[in-house]
Design a protein around this motif. Structure first.
Motif, PDB file in Angstrom:
ATOM      1  N   GLN A 166      -2.313   1.123   2.608  1.00  0.00           N
ATOM      2  CA  GLN A 166      -1.534   0.012   2.751  1.00  0.00           C
ATOM      3  C   GLN A 166      -1.401  -1.026   1.664  1.00  0.00           C
ATOM      4  O   GLN A 166      -0.790  -1.948   1.658  1.00  0.00           O
ATOM      5  CB  GLN A 166      -1.634  -0.641   4.293  1.00  0.00           C
ATOM      6  CG  GLN A 166      -1.558   0.268   5.259  1.00  0.00           C
ATOM      7  CD  GLN A 166      -0.223   1.201   5.446  1.00  0.00           C
ATOM      8  OE1 GLN A 166       0.719   0.522   5.453  1.00  0.00           O
ATOM      9  NE2 GLN A 166      -0.422   2.431   5.491  1.00  0.00           N
ATOM     10  N   LYS A 167      -2.701  -0.887   0.875  1.00  0.00           N
ATOM     11  CA  LYS A 167      -2.554  -1.923  -0.345  1.00  0.00           C
ATOM     12  C   LYS A 167      -2.483  -1.213  -1.518  1.00  0.00           C
ATOM     13  O   LYS A 167      -2.571  -2.010  -2.759  1.00  0.00           O
ATOM     14  CB  LYS A 167      -4.076  -2.181  -0.481  1.00  0.00           C
ATOM     15  CG  LYS A 167      -4.740  -3.125   1.047  1.00  0.00           C
ATOM     16  CD  LYS A 167      -5.897  -3.475   0.932  1.00  0.00           C
ATOM     17  CE  LYS A 167      -6.538  -4.214   2.290  1.00  0.00           C
ATOM     18  NZ  LYS A 167      -8.015  -4.461   2.294  1.00  0.00           N
ATOM     19  N   ASN A 168      -1.756   0.037  -1.935  1.00  0.00           N
ATOM     20  CA  ASN A 168      -1.457   0.543  -2.890  1.00  0.00           C
ATOM     21  C   ASN A 168      -0.264   0.202  -3.735  1.00  0.00           C
ATOM     22  O   ASN A 168       0.218   1.047  -4.605  1.00  0.00           O
ATOM     23  CB  ASN A 168      -2.168   1.965  -2.992  1.00  0.00           C
ATOM     24  CG  ASN A 168      -0.904   2.874  -2.258  1.00  0.00           C
ATOM     25  OD1 ASN A 168      -0.186   2.120  -1.673  1.00  0.00           O
ATOM     26  ND2 ASN A 168      -0.798   4.019  -2.512  1.00  0.00           N
ATOM     27  N   ALA A 169       0.595  -0.523  -3.448  1.00  0.00           N
ATOM     28  CA  ALA A 169       2.103  -0.917  -3.861  1.00  0.00           C
ATOM     29  C   ALA A 169       1.937  -1.134  -5.320  1.00  0.00           C
ATOM     30  O   ALA A 169       2.680  -0.832  -6.187  1.00  0.00           O
ATOM     31  CB  ALA A 169       2.629  -2.097  -3.142  1.00  0.00           C
ATOM     32  N   LEU A 170       0.834  -1.975  -5.897  1.00  0.00           N
ATOM     33  CA  LEU A 170       0.705  -2.219  -7.439  1.00  0.00           C
ATOM     34  C   LEU A 170       0.466  -0.769  -7.970  1.00  0.00           C
ATOM     35  O   LEU A 170       0.541  -0.913  -9.106  1.00  0.00           O
ATOM     36  CB  LEU A 170      -0.356  -3.391  -7.380  1.00  0.00           C
ATOM     37  CG  LEU A 170       0.113  -4.639  -7.101  1.00  0.00           C
ATOM     38  CD1 LEU A 170      -1.258  -5.876  -7.241  1.00  0.00           C
ATOM     39  CD2 LEU A 170       1.332  -5.163  -7.751  1.00  0.00           C
TER      40      LEU A 170
END
Length: 215
Positions: A32-36
């Motif tokens: 859920q934190k890998n958008a960047l």
């Protein structure tokens, strides 16, 4: 060779990144934190254009400890890369651990087959450099959590990474690691390309996972 091995052992035993107290990562949280990350590492064949042009490395299946170590190096400037430095600075230690755990958990379950190339020259250079001493059998079983798997990684990225350890006094390119620096400086750039070509040909469990919205 004895001095090199002593340096390797010192790096493994005394590096602050190699610790039983390392942050515990949560793969689900990392997903859920890998958008960047997916804007580059989630596109198969994606090439970075600055400061050098090469395919960005595959992360899925990479060692979690190494990903954390690399992010820390980008944060401190031990590795120079404008966008990666900015990204790393935006992450907490828990964020980095979660992302690393996620990417480690998403590798292939079986190795890809070796690519059919004439890799004799590259294999000989890898042996000369003693690469197996850290990166393990097949360059895919590192001896410590903060060392990377390199087997199967993109040749142009491997070449750029190796050359970065030889690069000095450039504000946006370079990597500071005394062990790797000592290893690569014995090779010409032509030989580093041969090493990188051989490395890419090896079986790997690493891959790039491309989200459906990018397909």
């Amino acid at each position: 060779m004895k001095k090199l091995m002593a340096g390797l052992l010192a790096a493994v035993c005394f590096s602050p990144l190699y610790s039983v107290h390392a942050q515990q990562g949560d793969p689900q949280a990392g997903s859920q934190k890998n958008a960047l990350c997916v804007g580059c590492h989630g596109i198969k064949g994606y090439h970075t254009g600055f400061p050098e042009v090469y395919r960005v490395p595959m992360l899925s299946g990479q060692s979690a400890g190494y990903i954390v170590s690399a992010l820390n190096d980008y944060k401190t400037g031990a590795r120079k890369h404008p966008s990666m430095g900015t990204t790393a600075l935006s992450l907490t230690a828990q964020d980095a651990a979660d992302l690393a755990a996620y990417y480690e958990s998403t590798g292939l379950t079986t190795e890809t087959p070796a690519k059919p190339i004439d890799g004799a020259a590259g294999a000989a250079l890898v042996e000369k450099g003693g690469c197996i001493a850290c990166h393990g059998a097949g360059l895919a079983k590192p001896i410590a959590p903060n060392y990377p798997k390199v087997a199967g990684q993109h040749a142009d990225y491997v070449y750029a990474a190796l050359r970065a350890y030889k690069t000095e006094n450039k504000p946006q390119i370079g990597r500071n690691n005394p062990i790797m620096g000592g290893v690569v400086k014995q090779f010409s750039d032509k030989e580093l390309k041969e090493i990188a070509r051989y490395v890419e040909s090896l079986p790997t469990t690493m891959q790039t996972i491309q989200p459906n919205r990018f397909r």
